[in-house]
Design an enzyme around this catalytic site. Structure first.
Site, PDB file in Angstrom:
ATOM      1  N   LYS A  22      26.475  -7.537 113.747  1.00  0.00           N
ATOM      2  CA  LYS A  22      25.166  -7.431 114.434  1.00  0.00           C
ATOM      3  C   LYS A  22      25.198  -8.148 115.783  1.00  0.00           C
ATOM      4  O   LYS A  22      24.778  -7.592 116.791  1.00  0.00           O
ATOM      5  CB  LYS A  22      24.083  -8.060 113.543  1.00  0.00           C
ATOM      6  CG  LYS A  22      22.782  -8.334 114.273  1.00  0.00           C
ATOM      7  CD  LYS A  22      21.743  -8.965 113.380  1.00  0.00           C
ATOM      8  CE  LYS A  22      21.782 -10.467 113.265  1.00  0.00           C
ATOM      9  NZ  LYS A  22      21.185 -11.235 114.361  1.00  0.00           N
ATOM     10  N   ASN A  23      25.705  -9.390 115.773  1.00  0.00           N
ATOM     11  CA  ASN A  23      25.591 -10.189 116.996  1.00  0.00           C
ATOM     12  C   ASN A  23      26.593  -9.807 118.082  1.00  0.00           C
ATOM     13  O   ASN A  23      26.552 -10.347 119.185  1.00  0.00           O
ATOM     14  CB  ASN A  23      25.689 -11.684 116.655  1.00  0.00           C
ATOM     15  CG  ASN A  23      24.451 -12.148 115.908  1.00  0.00           C
ATOM     16  OD1 ASN A  23      23.448 -11.430 115.849  1.00  0.00           O
ATOM     17  ND2 ASN A  23      24.506 -13.329 115.328  1.00  0.00           N
ATOM     18  N   CYS A 117      11.108 -19.241 117.084  1.00  0.00           N
ATOM     19  CA  CYS A 117      11.023 -18.563 115.794  1.00  0.00           C
ATOM     20  C   CYS A 117      11.181 -19.622 114.720  1.00  0.00           C
ATOM     21  O   CYS A 117      11.279 -20.802 115.035  1.00  0.00           O
ATOM     22  CB  CYS A 117      12.071 -17.464 115.679  1.00  0.00           C
ATOM     23  SG  CYS A 117      13.729 -18.092 115.618  1.00  0.00           S
ATOM     24  N   ASP A 315      24.942 -19.862 111.176  1.00  0.00           N
ATOM     25  CA  ASP A 315      24.484 -18.658 110.463  1.00  0.00           C
ATOM     26  C   ASP A 315      25.005 -18.577 109.025  1.00  0.00           C
ATOM     27  O   ASP A 315      24.652 -17.653 108.287  1.00  0.00           O
ATOM     28  CB  ASP A 315      24.887 -17.393 111.231  1.00  0.00           C
ATOM     29  CG  ASP A 315      24.123 -17.269 112.546  1.00  0.00           C
ATOM     30  OD1 ASP A 315      23.087 -17.934 112.690  1.00  0.00           O
ATOM     31  OD2 ASP A 315      24.572 -16.506 113.424  1.00  0.00           O
ATOM     32  N   ARG A 407      17.192  -6.908 108.802  1.00  0.00           N
ATOM     33  CA  ARG A 407      17.493  -7.055 110.226  1.00  0.00           C
ATOM     34  C   ARG A 407      18.983  -7.281 110.436  1.00  0.00           C
ATOM     35  O   ARG A 407      19.503  -6.958 111.505  1.00  0.00           O
ATOM     36  CB  ARG A 407      16.741  -8.252 110.807  1.00  0.00           C
ATOM     37  CG  ARG A 407      15.254  -8.053 110.836  1.00  0.00           C
ATOM     38  CD  ARG A 407      14.601  -9.213 111.501  1.00  0.00           C
ATOM     39  NE  ARG A 407      15.175  -9.415 112.830  1.00  0.00           N
ATOM     40  CZ  ARG A 407      14.814 -10.370 113.665  1.00  0.00           C
ATOM     41  NH1 ARG A 407      13.880 -11.215 113.305  1.00  0.00           N
ATOM     42  NH2 ARG A 407      15.372 -10.490 114.836  1.00  0.00           N
TER      43      ARG A 407
HETATM   44  N1  EPU Z   1      19.762 -23.312 123.764  1.00  0.00           N
HETATM   45  C1  EPU Z   1      19.117 -23.985 124.764  1.00  0.00           C
HETATM   46  N2  EPU Z   1      18.851 -23.321 125.922  1.00  0.00           N
HETATM   47  C2  EPU Z   1      19.218 -22.035 126.112  1.00  0.00           C
HETATM   48  C3  EPU Z   1      19.883 -21.347 125.080  1.00  0.00           C
HETATM   49  C4  EPU Z   1      20.145 -22.024 123.913  1.00  0.00           C
HETATM   50  O1  EPU Z   1      18.778 -25.168 124.638  1.00  0.00           O
HETATM   51  O2  EPU Z   1      18.954 -21.487 127.186  1.00  0.00           O
HETATM   52  C5  EPU Z   1      20.048 -24.018 122.502  1.00  0.00           C
HETATM   53  C6  EPU Z   1      19.417 -23.347 121.289  1.00  0.00           C
HETATM   54  O3  EPU Z   1      18.073 -23.727 121.107  1.00  0.00           O
HETATM   55  C7  EPU Z   1      20.337 -23.796 120.168  1.00  0.00           C
HETATM   56  C8  EPU Z   1      21.702 -23.805 120.858  1.00  0.00           C
HETATM   57  O4  EPU Z   1      21.430 -23.919 122.254  1.00  0.00           O
HETATM   58  O5  EPU Z   1      20.009 -25.098 119.789  1.00  0.00           O
HETATM   59  C9  EPU Z   1      22.564 -22.579 120.616  1.00  0.00           C
HETATM   60  O6  EPU Z   1      21.815 -21.410 120.868  1.00  0.00           O
HETATM   61  P1  EPU Z   1      22.463 -20.055 121.375  1.00  0.00           P
HETATM   62  O7  EPU Z   1      21.929 -19.731 122.723  1.00  0.00           O
HETATM   63  O8  EPU Z   1      23.953 -20.120 121.252  1.00  0.00           O
HETATM   64  O9  EPU Z   1      21.872 -18.996 120.358  1.00  0.00           O
HETATM   65  P2  EPU Z   1      21.550 -17.470 120.651  1.00  0.00           P
HETATM   66  O10 EPU Z   1      22.557 -16.971 121.612  1.00  0.00           O
HETATM   67  O11 EPU Z   1      20.127 -17.301 120.979  1.00  0.00           O
HETATM   68  C10 EPU Z   1      23.104 -16.464 118.812  1.00  0.00           C
HETATM   69  C11 EPU Z   1      22.944 -15.637 117.574  1.00  0.00           C
HETATM   70  C12 EPU Z   1      22.274 -16.464 116.477  1.00  0.00           C
HETATM   71  C13 EPU Z   1      23.171 -17.678 116.206  1.00  0.00           C
HETATM   72  C14 EPU Z   1      23.372 -18.472 117.501  1.00  0.00           C
HETATM   73  C15 EPU Z   1      24.315 -19.644 117.343  1.00  0.00           C
HETATM   74  C16 EPU Z   1      22.681 -13.403 118.444  1.00  0.00           C
HETATM   75  C17 EPU Z   1      21.843 -12.207 118.591  1.00  0.00           C
HETATM   76  N3  EPU Z   1      22.127 -14.465 117.875  1.00  0.00           N
HETATM   77  O12 EPU Z   1      21.787 -16.839 119.221  1.00  0.00           O
HETATM   78  O13 EPU Z   1      22.251 -15.644 115.327  1.00  0.00           O
HETATM   79  O14 EPU Z   1      22.575 -18.503 115.245  1.00  0.00           O
HETATM   80  O15 EPU Z   1      23.918 -17.603 118.519  1.00  0.00           O
HETATM   81  O16 EPU Z   1      25.556 -19.221 116.912  1.00  0.00           O
HETATM   82  O17 EPU Z   1      23.842 -13.386 118.799  1.00  0.00           O
HETATM   83  C18 EPU Z   1      21.451 -14.836 113.270  1.00  0.00           C
HETATM   84  O18 EPU Z   1      22.257 -13.894 113.373  1.00  0.00           O
HETATM   85  O19 EPU Z   1      20.820 -15.068 112.208  1.00  0.00           O
HETATM   86  C19 EPU Z   1      21.226 -15.715 114.415  1.00  0.00           C
HETATM   87  C20 EPU Z   1      20.173 -16.506 114.523  1.00  0.00           C
END
Ligand code: EPU
Length: 426
Positions: A22-23, A117, A315, A407
């Site tokens: 998915k990701n 969320c 995850d 999802r």
């Molecule tokens: N963060 C910030 N600022 C930002 C972006 C992130 O402070 O601008 C923080 C977040 O709040 C978190 C950390 O950095 O504490 C890591 O967040 P990240 O940006 O890496 O998460 P994401 O890219 O929004 C993806 C996956 C998530 C997974 C995370 C971490 C997708 C669509 N989602 O989210 O997947 O948990 O990376 O590996 O790729 C899931 O599949 O259930 C899911 C939540």
């Protein structure tokens, strides 16, 4: 509203095939906005989140359609719109990854802020920091990111925050950098397999990217990217969830078409507690592995800390926590990526687990058994944890708000049913 009913007590046996990630699929589908010509994306899982990204891309002028063979065909037909509305973005945070491609190709983007969320506040400040460093003018107003990028140029960017690197932030900046003048260097880039997959896809379209899979990405802008055919990597989180399922039921399953090299930290932890995990076969053409996971009679407690890749993935935290509710002794689970991602714990306690939370740590005292109960899913991975608990709990577990599960897990009830579980979607 759909509910999932699971009757506990069956030992999982048989084979299960892992679906596309998915990701990886979500940012790759967003990246097709960058292509001149048609893209064909294979191994895209059938998930609500994939439907959600399609719903975001169509109003952006894309022709996008599932083919008979399951692949997704995409083509940009009209590039006049650059808005992703709140109504669509609120359904799925990953929608924010259209920001980078829109800026690069249409020089402007208006994308609703995704908001937080249940797993945390989840800001996108690092995405915006990276795009601003490339020269974008960005304002956040009335709940929207309003970005203009007439004069984007490559730049050196450090992309890290209090919780380390950012997966979708790296994806956004990398996608934007592929089509702009000059060289972009992203330091502290996320190196998750899904980011590598996106980089490989972009390279196949003609992008010049070096360092994928490391914390330093070097992207040299090119004039155009062309359509291509690409196949998504297998879902490491789904594979890890089935390892947990085999473990918790003392099962014996063959997990087919996964990538063992994407799960080193996870396999190491499951082995540490007493699960037998063995690579049975490697397909030299695809690089995919068949892996046998055999549960033990009892498990040792252990400590787990979630970290960005190659550390233990957040995850899979809920899933291993569920297995540890039945291990002997005390396990300490520390969330270093999403400090509030413990919503599943109170539901597990309702099923007889003994979990206490202190800050970003959960302390799990192993119990002898779980008992079936009506429970509520709060997010995707928390739902998976409740299904795992249901597999082994005495009696029936009824999980409400199961749409979370759909999802991110393709045909999950069917896959469990084939492994011998008494499971029913209602
Ligand atoms: N963060 C910030 N600022 C930002 C972006 C992130 O402070 O601008 C923080 C977040 O709040 C978190 C950390 O950095 O504490 C890591 O967040 P990240 O940006 O890496 O998460 P994401 O890219 O929004 C993806 C996956 C998530 C997974 C995370 C971490 C997708 C669509 N989602 O989210 O997947 O948990 O990376 O590996 O790729 C899931 O599949 O259930 C899911 C939540």
């Amino acid at each position: 509203m759909k509910k999932l009913m699971v009757r506990g007590g069956r030992r999982l046996e048989g084979e299960v095939k892992i679906s596309g990630a998915k990701n990886a699929a979500l940012p790759i589908l967003a990246a097709t906005l960058l292509a001149e010509g048609e893209c064909v994306i294979k191994n895209v899982p059938y998930l609500t989140d994939v439907d959600n990204i399609i719903d975001i891309l169509r109003p952006l002028g894309m022709f996008i359609e599932r083919q008979e063979d399951g692949s997704i065909l995409t083509r940009v037909e009209d590039d006049s719109c650059s808005t992703a509305t709140y109504e669509l973005v609120k359904k799925m945070r990953a929608s924010v990854c259209v920001l980078g491609p829109l800026l690069a190709t249409r020089k402007k983007a208006r994308v609703s802020l995704p908001g937080g969320c249940v797993i945390g506040i989840r800001p996108i400040d690092l995405h915006l920091k990276g795009l601003r460093a490339l020269g974008a003018n960005i304002e956040v107003i009335h709940g929207y990111v309003e970005a203009e990028g007439e004069k984007l140029r490559g730049a050196e960017i450090f992309l890290g925050g209090a919780f380390g690197s950012t997966v979708l932030g790296t994806a956004n900046v990398m996608m934007a950098a592929t089509l702009i003048e000059g060289t972009t260097i992203i330091e502290n880039a996320a190196c998750e397999p899904e980011v590598q997959d996106l980089a490989n896809f972009l390279r196949k379209m003609g992008a010049k990217i070096e360092g994928a899979g490391t914390h330093r990405l070097v992207i040299e802008g090119v004039e155009k990217l062309t359509g291509t055919t690409y196949s998504i990597i297998p879902d490491r989180i789904e594979a890890g969830t089935f390892i947990a399922a085999s473990a918790i039921t003392q099962g014996d399953i063959l997990i087919k078409d996964m990538r063992i090299d994407h799960l080193h930290a996870v396999i190491d932890k499951f082995r540490e507690i007493g699960v037998e995990i063995r690579k049975v076969r490697e397909n030299p053409e695809t690089g995919l592995h068949d892996v046998r996971a055999r549960g033990g009679k009892s498990y040792q407690s252990c400590d787990v800390a979630t970290l960005p890749y190659p550390g233990f993935p957040t995850d899979l935290q809920a899933q291993i926590s569920t297995v540890l509710t039945l291990a002997s002794g005390i396990s300490v689970i520390t969330e270093k990526v999403y400090p509030d991602r413990f919503m599943h714990m109170s539901e597990l306690n309702r099923m007889g687990a003994s979990v206490r939370k202190e800050g970003n740590t959960a302390i799990v005292l192993g119990v002898d058994f779980l008992s079936g109960a009506p429970v509520m899913a709060s997010d995707l991975r928390a739902s998976a944890a409740l299904v795992l608990a249901g597999l082994v709990a005495r009696g029936e577990t009824v999980i409400d708000r199961i749409y979370h599960l759909e999802r991110g897990y393709e045909k999950i009830a069917d896959k469990f049913a084939k492994l011998g579980v008494e499971i029913k979607m209602e």
